[in-house]
Design a protein around this motif. Structure first.
Motif, PDB file in Angstrom:
ATOM      1  N   ILE A   5      -5.777   8.356 -14.331  1.00  0.00           N
ATOM      2  CA  ILE A   5      -6.424   7.119 -13.902  1.00  0.00           C
ATOM      3  C   ILE A   5      -5.561   6.333 -12.926  1.00  0.00           C
ATOM      4  CG2 ILE A   5      -7.787   6.930 -16.015  1.00  0.00           C
ATOM      5  CD1 ILE A   5      -5.739   4.906 -17.037  1.00  0.00           C
ATOM      6  N   ARG A   6      -4.289   6.628 -12.846  1.00  0.00           N
ATOM      7  CA  ARG A   6      -3.418   5.984 -11.868  1.00  0.00           C
ATOM      8  C   ARG A   6      -2.477   7.055 -11.331  1.00  0.00           C
ATOM      9  NH1 ARG A   6      -0.694   5.558 -16.562  1.00  0.00           N
ATOM     10  NH2 ARG A   6       1.586   5.397 -16.508  1.00  0.00           N
ATOM     11  N   PRO A   7      -2.031   6.905 -10.091  1.00  0.00           N
ATOM     12  CA  PRO A   7      -1.183   7.956  -9.515  1.00  0.00           C
ATOM     13  C   PRO A   7       0.214   7.956 -10.120  1.00  0.00           C
ATOM     14  CG  PRO A   7      -1.389   6.113  -8.000  1.00  0.00           C
ATOM     15  CD  PRO A   7      -2.334   5.833  -9.129  1.00  0.00           C
ATOM     16  N   LEU A   8       0.779   9.131 -10.227  1.00  0.00           N
ATOM     17  CA  LEU A   8       2.176   9.295 -10.615  1.00  0.00           C
ATOM     18  C   LEU A   8       2.999   9.362  -9.345  1.00  0.00           C
ATOM     19  CD1 LEU A   8       4.536  10.032 -12.538  1.00  0.00           C
ATOM     20  CD2 LEU A   8       3.772  12.417 -12.365  1.00  0.00           C
ATOM     21  N   HIS A   9       3.987   8.482  -9.239  1.00  0.00           N
ATOM     22  CA  HIS A   9       4.806   8.417  -8.028  1.00  0.00           C
ATOM     23  C   HIS A   9       6.159   9.079  -8.266  1.00  0.00           C
ATOM     24  CE1 HIS A   9       1.866   5.780  -6.231  1.00  0.00           C
ATOM     25  NE2 HIS A   9       1.931   4.975  -7.271  1.00  0.00           N
ATOM     26  N   LEU A  10       6.569   9.927  -7.333  1.00  0.00           N
ATOM     27  CA  LEU A  10       7.861  10.593  -7.407  1.00  0.00           C
ATOM     28  C   LEU A  10       8.652  10.345  -6.130  1.00  0.00           C
ATOM     29  CD1 LEU A  10       7.000  14.104  -8.920  1.00  0.00           C
ATOM     30  CD2 LEU A  10       7.684  12.024 -10.131  1.00  0.00           C
ATOM     31  N   GLY A 279      -2.986   9.150   2.276  1.00  0.00           N
ATOM     32  CA  GLY A 279      -3.097   8.492   3.572  1.00  0.00           C
ATOM     33  C   GLY A 279      -1.950   8.897   4.474  1.00  0.00           C
ATOM     34  N   ALA A 280      -1.699   8.070   5.474  1.00  0.00           N
ATOM     35  CA  ALA A 280      -0.676   8.400   6.453  1.00  0.00           C
ATOM     36  C   ALA A 280       0.590   7.566   6.301  1.00  0.00           C
ATOM     37  CB  ALA A 280      -1.243   8.217   7.869  1.00  0.00           C
ATOM     38  N   THR A 281       0.502   6.395   5.654  1.00  0.00           N
ATOM     39  CA  THR A 281       1.653   5.502   5.570  1.00  0.00           C
ATOM     40  C   THR A 281       2.229   5.497   4.164  1.00  0.00           C
ATOM     41  OG1 THR A 281       0.440   3.501   4.906  1.00  0.00           O
ATOM     42  CG2 THR A 281       0.511   4.027   7.272  1.00  0.00           C
ATOM     43  N   LEU A 282       3.463   5.013   4.057  1.00  0.00           N
ATOM     44  CA  LEU A 282       4.099   4.931   2.750  1.00  0.00           C
ATOM     45  C   LEU A 282       3.367   3.935   1.861  1.00  0.00           C
ATOM     46  CD1 LEU A 282       6.281   5.655   0.753  1.00  0.00           C
ATOM     47  CD2 LEU A 282       7.850   4.103   1.943  1.00  0.00           C
ATOM     48  N   ARG A 283       2.884   2.840   2.427  1.00  0.00           N
ATOM     49  CA  ARG A 283       2.109   1.882   1.625  1.00  0.00           C
ATOM     50  C   ARG A 283       0.864   2.542   1.042  1.00  0.00           C
ATOM     51  NH1 ARG A 283       2.966  -3.330   1.151  1.00  0.00           N
ATOM     52  NH2 ARG A 283       4.842  -4.137   2.155  1.00  0.00           N
ATOM     53  N   GLU A 284       0.230   3.392   1.803  1.00  0.00           N
ATOM     54  CA  GLU A 284      -0.954   4.082   1.289  1.00  0.00           C
ATOM     55  C   GLU A 284      -0.583   5.045   0.169  1.00  0.00           C
ATOM     56  OE1 GLU A 284      -3.998   4.239   5.067  1.00  0.00           O
ATOM     57  OE2 GLU A 284      -2.250   5.559   5.113  1.00  0.00           O
ATOM     58  N   HIS A 285       0.539   5.746   0.300  1.00  0.00           N
ATOM     59  CA  HIS A 285       0.981   6.651  -0.768  1.00  0.00           C
ATOM     60  C   HIS A 285       1.163   5.887  -2.078  1.00  0.00           C
ATOM     61  CE1 HIS A 285       1.505   9.168   2.581  1.00  0.00           C
ATOM     62  NE2 HIS A 285       2.816   9.258   2.644  1.00  0.00           N
ATOM     63  N   LEU A 286       1.733   4.681  -1.974  1.00  0.00           N
ATOM     64  CA  LEU A 286       2.095   3.911  -3.156  1.00  0.00           C
ATOM     65  C   LEU A 286       0.974   3.010  -3.658  1.00  0.00           C
ATOM     66  CD1 LEU A 286       5.687   2.936  -1.972  1.00  0.00           C
ATOM     67  CD2 LEU A 286       5.140   4.539  -3.820  1.00  0.00           C
ATOM     68  N   GLY A 287      -0.144   2.987  -2.952  1.00  0.00           N
ATOM     69  CA  GLY A 287      -1.250   2.119  -3.345  1.00  0.00           C
ATOM     70  C   GLY A 287      -0.958   0.655  -3.129  1.00  0.00           C
ATOM     71  N   LEU A 288      -0.113   0.354  -2.143  1.00  0.00           N
ATOM     72  CA  LEU A 288       0.257  -1.027  -1.852  1.00  0.00           C
ATOM     73  C   LEU A 288      -0.600  -1.564  -0.717  1.00  0.00           C
ATOM     74  CD1 LEU A 288       4.142  -0.623  -1.920  1.00  0.00           C
ATOM     75  CD2 LEU A 288       2.737  -1.724  -3.682  1.00  0.00           C
ATOM     76  N   PRO A 289      -1.180  -2.744  -0.866  1.00  0.00           N
ATOM     77  CA  PRO A 289      -1.991  -3.298   0.217  1.00  0.00           C
ATOM     78  C   PRO A 289      -1.129  -3.693   1.405  1.00  0.00           C
ATOM     79  CG  PRO A 289      -1.673  -4.934  -1.493  1.00  0.00           C
ATOM     80  CD  PRO A 289      -1.091  -3.656  -2.022  1.00  0.00           C
ATOM     81  N   ARG A 290      -1.732  -3.712   2.562  1.00  0.00           N
ATOM     82  CA  ARG A 290      -1.055  -4.192   3.759  1.00  0.00           C
ATOM     83  C   ARG A 290      -0.888  -5.703   3.630  1.00  0.00           C
ATOM     84  NH1 ARG A 290      -0.257  -2.696   9.031  1.00  0.00           N
ATOM     85  NH2 ARG A 290      -0.161  -4.403  10.524  1.00  0.00           N
ATOM     86  N   PRO A 291       0.305  -6.238   3.882  1.00  0.00           N
ATOM     87  CA  PRO A 291       0.499  -7.684   3.800  1.00  0.00           C
ATOM     88  C   PRO A 291      -0.473  -8.421   4.720  1.00  0.00           C
ATOM     89  CG  PRO A 291       2.603  -6.576   3.952  1.00  0.00           C
ATOM     90  CD  PRO A 291       1.553  -5.537   4.209  1.00  0.00           C
ATOM     91  N   VAL A 292      -0.932  -9.546   4.277  1.00  0.00           N
ATOM     92  CA  VAL A 292      -1.944 -10.317   5.014  1.00  0.00           C
ATOM     93  C   VAL A 292      -1.303 -11.044   6.177  1.00  0.00           C
ATOM     94  CG1 VAL A 292      -3.625 -12.194   4.829  1.00  0.00           C
ATOM     95  CG2 VAL A 292      -3.291 -10.612   2.928  1.00  0.00           C
ATOM     96  N   GLY A 293      -2.022 -11.097   7.284  1.00  0.00           N
ATOM     97  CA  GLY A 293      -1.610 -11.929   8.405  1.00  0.00           C
ATOM     98  C   GLY A 293      -0.602 -11.332   9.338  1.00  0.00           C
ATOM     99  N   ARG A 294      -0.444 -10.003   9.342  1.00  0.00           N
ATOM    100  CA  ARG A 294       0.495  -9.376  10.256  1.00  0.00           C
ATOM    101  C   ARG A 294      -0.166  -9.152  11.604  1.00  0.00           C
ATOM    102  NH1 ARG A 294       2.459 -11.229   6.398  1.00  0.00           N
ATOM    103  NH2 ARG A 294       3.513 -10.043   4.772  1.00  0.00           N
TER     104      ARG A 294
END
Length: 298
Positions: A5-10, A279-294
């Motif tokens: 249900i959630r990704p395992l990160h290594l 995805g293509a970016t490290l944020r996408e791998h980790l399930g982290l949203p893109r910071p707002v307002g960049r």
């Protein structure tokens, strides 16, 4: 077995056996990429941050998806120089960069971590365009036309094992490393991880996701060792103790092939580890949203 249900990160540290040499580092990072590791770290074993950034910049064109995280010892460093250096790695890797923010020695005292916290805050301000107007600048040359990082903010990693590091992790980290021995009780580790998540909610932006990885030493000598490690990873993951693992190999040349072809392969077979990058970016791998307002396009 059902899909988790959630990704395992290594992740894996490449800090010994000459992996600061670009050629050997390329081989190691390509191998970790084949195992679908989220990222590698370089520089935490005593190498200089500038060296790690330079090596990973040369590794980036030879890899495709894996994240590249350079240790940057920020004691007495200037925020805009750190910002520009990490942003350059993010551009050359097309959005796969990260940096480990902290003193040269993670176990440093409160004064060193207060300085690291101030620099991390300054780095974030530069990436946000809130430092001296907008964009990057140099103390001598004034504002520059260097574009913002592709990820908006490259991923910030903090080793929060030392109590003095907890506030910096709560305020600035996307990924937190907590050092643990393989014999540690997962319930005890989970309590520490939950405490950090609560601190991040209070000290950082509300609702911010924090990825907590157990950072463990690894010494593998045979396939059975790799399978035993997969058993432990599965236990900690299914119990909710950690979001994943940051492996610190005793000997990357010996241990990394067993981690990839043994531990990671077993976890994939059991349905606990993905077989492709989301995805293509490290944020996408980790399930982290893109910071707002960049300023950079999504």
């Amino acid at each position: 077995m059902p899909v988790p249900i959630r990704p395992l990160h290594l992740a894996v540290a490449l800090d010994r056996s000459g992996t600061h040499e670009a050629e050997s580092c390329v081989r190691a990072v390509r191998l970790a990429e084949r195992g679908r590791f989220d990222f590698v770290t370089l520089g935490g074993g005593g190498g200089g941050g500038g060296d790690a950034l330079g090596v990973l910049a040369r590794v980036a064109p030879a890899t495709e998806r894996i994240g590249l995280v350079a240790a940057v010892a920020i004691t007495r460093a200037e925020p805009f120089r750190v910002s520009c250096a990490v942003a350059a790695l993010d551009r050359v890797s097309r959005g796969r960069a990260g940096w480990t923010a902290g003193p040269a020695v993670p176990a440093a005292g409160e004064e060193a971590w207060r300085e690291a916290d101030a620099v991390a805050d300054g780095v974030a301000r530069v990436w946000d365009g809130r430092e001296d107007g907008a964009g990057f600048h140099d103390a001598a040359d004034g504002p520059s036309a260097v574009p913002p990082p592709p990820q908006g903010h490259p991923v910030t990693v903090v080793d929060a094992t030392a109590p003095a590091a907890r506030d910096t992790a709560a305020r600035h980290a996307d990924v937190v490393l907590l050092r643990a021995e393989r014999a540690h009780d997962p319930a005890v580790f989970r309590a520490g991880a939950d405490e950090l998540r609560e601190a991040a909610h209070v000290r950082g932006a509300g609702g911010r996701r924090l990825v907590v990885l157990a950072s463990v030493p690894v010494a593998l000598h045979a396939a059975v060792d790799a399978v035993a490690l997969a058993d432990q990873v599965g236990l900690w993951y299914t119990s909710g103790a950690a979001d994943g693992f940051h492996f610190r190999p005793e000997d990357p040349e010996r241990d990394l092939p067993l981690l990839v072809d043994g531990t990671a392969a077993v976890l994939q077979h059991r349905g606990l580890l993905r077989r492709f990058y989301p995805g293509a970016t490290l944020r996408e791998h980790l399930g982290l949203p893109r910071p707002v307002g960049r300023g950079a396009p999504a």
